[in-house]
Write an enzyme that holds these catalytic residues in place. Sequence first.
Site, PDB file in Angstrom:
ATOM      1  N   LYS A  77       0.856  -1.189   0.000  1.00 55.77           N
ATOM      2  CA  LYS A  77       0.000   0.000   0.000  1.00 55.77           C
ATOM      3  C   LYS A  77       0.899   1.249   0.000  1.00 55.77           C
ATOM      4  O   LYS A  77       1.507   1.600   1.005  1.00 55.77           O
ATOM      5  CB  LYS A  77      -0.923   0.002   1.230  1.00 55.77           C
ATOM      6  CG  LYS A  77      -1.845   1.213   1.262  1.00 55.77           C
ATOM      7  CD  LYS A  77      -1.470   2.062   2.442  1.00 55.77           C
ATOM      8  CE  LYS A  77      -2.008   3.434   2.502  1.00 55.77           C
ATOM      9  NZ  LYS A  77      -1.805   4.354   1.428  1.00 55.77           N
ATOM     10  N   GLY A  91       6.869   5.910   7.883  1.00 54.91           N
ATOM     11  CA  GLY A  91       6.005   7.086   7.870  1.00 54.91           C
ATOM     12  C   GLY A  91       6.219   7.871   9.143  1.00 54.91           C
ATOM     13  O   GLY A  91       7.270   7.764   9.797  1.00 54.91           O
ATOM     14  N   SER A  92       5.222   8.644   9.518  1.00 59.68           N
ATOM     15  CA  SER A  92       5.382   9.520  10.677  1.00 59.68           C
ATOM     16  C   SER A  92       5.304   8.721  11.982  1.00 59.68           C
ATOM     17  O   SER A  92       4.701   7.639  12.026  1.00 59.68           O
ATOM     18  CB  SER A  92       4.288  10.584  10.665  1.00 59.68           C
ATOM     19  OG  SER A  92       3.031   9.955  10.756  1.00 59.68           O
ATOM     20  N   GLY A 108       2.858   5.627  12.995  1.00 60.84           N
ATOM     21  CA  GLY A 108       3.553   4.424  13.454  1.00 60.84           C
ATOM     22  C   GLY A 108       3.066   3.966  14.818  1.00 60.84           C
ATOM     23  O   GLY A 108       2.900   2.773  15.075  1.00 60.84           O
ATOM     24  N   GLU A 134       9.866   2.447  10.649  1.00 62.56           N
ATOM     25  CA  GLU A 134      10.869   3.490  10.344  1.00 62.56           C
ATOM     26  C   GLU A 134      10.131   4.817  10.390  1.00 62.56           C
ATOM     27  O   GLU A 134       9.298   5.093   9.521  1.00 62.56           O
ATOM     28  CB  GLU A 134      11.479   3.275   8.956  1.00 62.56           C
ATOM     29  CG  GLU A 134      12.305   2.025   8.822  1.00 62.56           C
ATOM     30  CD  GLU A 134      13.569   2.050   9.639  1.00 62.56           C
ATOM     31  OE1 GLU A 134      14.006   3.141  10.052  1.00 62.56           O
ATOM     32  OE2 GLU A 134      14.109   0.964   9.893  1.00 62.56           O
ATOM     33  N   CYS A 188      13.574  11.808   5.906  1.00 55.08           N
ATOM     34  CA  CYS A 188      13.623  11.414   7.319  1.00 55.08           C
ATOM     35  C   CYS A 188      14.987  11.744   7.905  1.00 55.08           C
ATOM     36  O   CYS A 188      15.113  11.993   9.094  1.00 55.08           O
ATOM     37  CB  CYS A 188      13.312   9.938   7.469  1.00 55.08           C
ATOM     38  SG  CYS A 188      14.326   8.904   6.425  1.00 55.08           S
ATOM     39  N   GLU A 247       9.486  17.413  14.422  1.00 55.61           N
ATOM     40  CA  GLU A 247       9.794  17.202  13.004  1.00 55.61           C
ATOM     41  C   GLU A 247       8.891  18.108  12.160  1.00 55.61           C
ATOM     42  O   GLU A 247       7.670  17.982  12.214  1.00 55.61           O
ATOM     43  CB  GLU A 247       9.572  15.739  12.610  1.00 55.61           C
ATOM     44  CG  GLU A 247      10.027  15.464  11.185  1.00 55.61           C
ATOM     45  CD  GLU A 247       9.743  14.044  10.724  1.00 55.61           C
ATOM     46  OE1 GLU A 247       8.612  13.573  10.899  1.00 55.61           O
ATOM     47  OE2 GLU A 247      10.663  13.415  10.165  1.00 55.61           O
TER      48      GLU A 247
HETATM   49  P1  NAP Z   1       2.346   9.164   7.102  1.00 52.93           P
HETATM   50  O1  NAP Z   1       1.331  10.239   6.972  1.00 52.93           O
HETATM   51  O2  NAP Z   1       2.544   8.543   8.434  1.00 52.93           O
HETATM   52  O3  NAP Z   1       1.925   8.056   6.021  1.00 52.93           O
HETATM   53  C1  NAP Z   1       2.733   6.931   5.740  1.00 52.93           C
HETATM   54  C2  NAP Z   1       1.882   5.832   5.127  1.00 52.93           C
HETATM   55  O4  NAP Z   1       0.965   5.354   6.129  1.00 52.93           O
HETATM   56  C3  NAP Z   1       1.020   6.304   3.964  1.00 52.93           C
HETATM   57  O5  NAP Z   1       0.951   5.278   3.002  1.00 52.93           O
HETATM   58  C4  NAP Z   1      -0.331   6.530   4.627  1.00 52.93           C
HETATM   59  O6  NAP Z   1      -1.420   6.461   3.732  1.00 52.93           O
HETATM   60  C5  NAP Z   1      -0.343   5.376   5.607  1.00 52.93           C
HETATM   61  N1  NAP Z   1      -1.287   5.526   6.721  1.00 52.93           N
HETATM   62  C6  NAP Z   1      -1.807   6.666   7.234  1.00 52.93           C
HETATM   63  N2  NAP Z   1      -2.652   6.372   8.255  1.00 52.93           N
HETATM   64  C7  NAP Z   1      -2.660   5.025   8.392  1.00 52.93           C
HETATM   65  C8  NAP Z   1      -3.326   4.111   9.257  1.00 52.93           C
HETATM   66  N3  NAP Z   1      -4.171   4.537  10.204  1.00 52.93           N
HETATM   67  N4  NAP Z   1      -3.097   2.799   9.121  1.00 52.93           N
HETATM   68  C9  NAP Z   1      -2.233   2.335   8.184  1.00 52.93           C
HETATM   69  N5  NAP Z   1      -1.583   3.152   7.313  1.00 52.93           N
HETATM   70  C10 NAP Z   1      -1.783   4.476   7.419  1.00 52.93           C
HETATM   71  O7  NAP Z   1       3.767   9.670   6.610  1.00 52.93           O
HETATM   72  P2  NAP Z   1       4.147  10.470   5.280  1.00 52.93           P
HETATM   73  O8  NAP Z   1       3.680  11.886   5.399  1.00 52.93           O
HETATM   74  O9  NAP Z   1       3.701   9.690   4.085  1.00 52.93           O
HETATM   75  O10 NAP Z   1       5.736  10.419   5.336  1.00 52.93           O
HETATM   76  C11 NAP Z   1       6.507  11.337   6.052  1.00 52.93           C
HETATM   77  C12 NAP Z   1       7.006  10.733   7.346  1.00 52.93           C
HETATM   78  O11 NAP Z   1       7.735   9.552   7.062  1.00 52.93           O
HETATM   79  C13 NAP Z   1       7.970  11.631   8.092  1.00 52.93           C
HETATM   80  O12 NAP Z   1       7.670  11.603   9.465  1.00 52.93           O
HETATM   81  C14 NAP Z   1       9.326  10.994   7.818  1.00 52.93           C
HETATM   82  O13 NAP Z   1      10.309  11.251   8.799  1.00 52.93           O
HETATM   83  C15 NAP Z   1       8.956   9.553   7.779  1.00 52.93           C
HETATM   84  N6  NAP Z   1       9.966   8.774   7.069  1.00 52.93           N
HETATM   85  C16 NAP Z   1      10.780   7.972   7.813  1.00 52.93           C
HETATM   86  C17 NAP Z   1      11.793   7.245   7.181  1.00 52.93           C
HETATM   87  C18 NAP Z   1      12.697   6.352   7.974  1.00 52.93           C
HETATM   88  O14 NAP Z   1      13.310   5.477   7.388  1.00 52.93           O
HETATM   89  N7  NAP Z   1      12.829   6.525   9.277  1.00 52.93           N
HETATM   90  C19 NAP Z   1      11.950   7.343   5.795  1.00 52.93           C
HETATM   91  C20 NAP Z   1      11.090   8.178   5.084  1.00 52.93           C
HETATM   92  C21 NAP Z   1      10.097   8.888   5.728  1.00 52.93           C
HETATM   93  P3  NAP Z   1      -2.061   7.749   3.006  1.00 52.93           P
HETATM   94  O15 NAP Z   1      -1.135   8.884   3.199  1.00 52.93           O
HETATM   95  O16 NAP Z   1      -2.200   7.312   1.600  1.00 52.93           O
HETATM   96  O17 NAP Z   1      -3.399   7.977   3.669  1.00 52.93           O
END
Ligand code: NAP
Length: 499
Positions: free
Chosen positions: A178, A231-232, A236, A253, A287, A387
């Site tokens: 997904k 993701g965030s 997470g 992550e 990230c 962040e």
């Molecule tokens: P996000 O809003 O947490 O979304 C990540 C993924 O999770 C998306 O596919 C999102 O779907 C999905 N999601 C949202 N709510 C969910 C739920 N309740 N259940 C299951 N899945 C759900 O993060 P983002 O804005 O895409 O990415 C930015 C974040 O990622 C930042 O905090 C960044 O630091 C972090 N990141 C971390 C790393 C690492 O390796 N540590 C690497 C890259 C990014 P939809 O958005 O399609 O609704």
Amino acid sequence: MPESPAVHHLFIAGRWVESVSGNTFESDNPADTRDVVGRFQAGTAADVAMAITAADTALPAWKATPAPKRGELLYRFGALMAEHKERLARAMTREMGKVLAEARGDVQEGIDIAFLMAGEGRRMFGDTVPSELPDKWAMSIRQPVGVAGIVTPWNFPIAIPCWKMMPALVTGNTVVFKPSSDAPHCATLLVELMDEAGFPPGVVNLVTGSGREVGDAIVESPDVRIISFTGSSATGRTIAERAGRRLKRLSLELGGKNAVVVLRDADLDLAVDGILWSAFGTTGQRCTACSRVIVDRHVVNDLVARLAQRTTALRLGSGLDESVDVGPLVNAAAADKVQRYVAIGRREGELVTGGERATGPGLEHGHFFAPTIFAGVRPMATIAQEEIFGPVLSVVPVDGYAEAMAAANGVRYGLSASVYTRDVNTAFRAMRDFETGIVYVNAGTTGAETHLPFGGWKDTGNGHREAGHVALDTFTEWKSIYVDFSGKLQRAQIDNQPS
Ligand code: NAP
């Protein structure tokens, strides 16, 4: 009349299909939102159920396929990505905004991990160790966990899915993927190449749609045995709570608040190069982005002056224009969030440059924000703790190494950190003292290579690592095997003890 955008499908059991919802959503170009990249299926729990069934059905044959043969498919997929690198990179820039050079790097990370993991098909080492008893053999092997749920963000829309799917597949798991709703086109192109590489039907399934609907259904399914999520930290945490209730394996992550420490003996020109690249590359949406510069007071004014001069010279625009340094933020919500933090920053520090949405010719229809620097920020200020995920840099002045380290480690995240110093003893101390999963010496906070472990301490994750051979740990169960060929009962810890 602009052409109507192409409609893309889900990939389930080897077929491209519509969602049962009958609904679609648009993905647009953040540099010019009038440019619609495509329409994508708004997947539902029912679509996820079909994808999980397909993955479950494909699992026995896939895990019975010899790992070197699975590895060959990964290799073929990596070669296809290399062949299509430019097309993938351009599609990425158009869909999520990072400049083309960085998009090419993102695809290259995908290629690198595909080739690395293809090789794991012929390694995937376990241990063969001596038994404590005679005529007995002892060894351990890896076996797949089962159906893997892969949930990814938009900021590395090729690299991150590959970082997860390559180790999952080579170890014999099947996948339900997904992607973020901000990068469904990149995911679709990726899965098209996986299909072309020849992965059997059901081994890889793609379900686009929202996290709330599709992600939730993947997390809640008892038939998905492992979730790999990037993701965030907020998302997470909710996934961890739900996966925990089901005792499901989970690799997280999450966010970062990465610091570059500049000590008084640092090469300031070198530091400025590294800071700019880490803070404003991918418009600060990595990230591992540097969002804090912790700098010795002796050199802070000099450093800030050099940073300001170089930052104001950065060119903003569409990343498809190769002369552009900084692309747009990913969407309107991201721009609003950056704006909110900048308003806080104006109270917490001294605005050096930026601080507003970027306007001007070519920027009218995109989510552009001027690269922003605040000086004189305290370590515990909101903008130095949370962040922001945008082009906002806080400069935190400190007195000496101990104070610098306390500030660097004084956040809830622990992904990446860097130190600039010419003193080898100080460099080694910093390598030891940073509470992060990644450390750089005399380089910025970004630029991980795929054959080393990648991941963070503290709230950045839950102890798992991606990349490197340790990525296999996430996707495998260990099985310890004892073969007794003595022909009699031998009791470990008992029969070999003095009577
Ligand atoms: P996000 O809003 O947490 O979304 C990540 C993924 O999770 C998306 O596919 C999102 O779907 C999905 N999601 C949202 N709510 C969910 C739920 N309740 N259940 C299951 N899945 C759900 O993060 P983002 O804005 O895409 O990415 C930015 C974040 O990622 C930042 O905090 C960044 O630091 C972090 N990141 C971390 C790393 C690492 O390796 N540590 C690497 C890259 C990014 P939809 O958005 O399609 O609704």
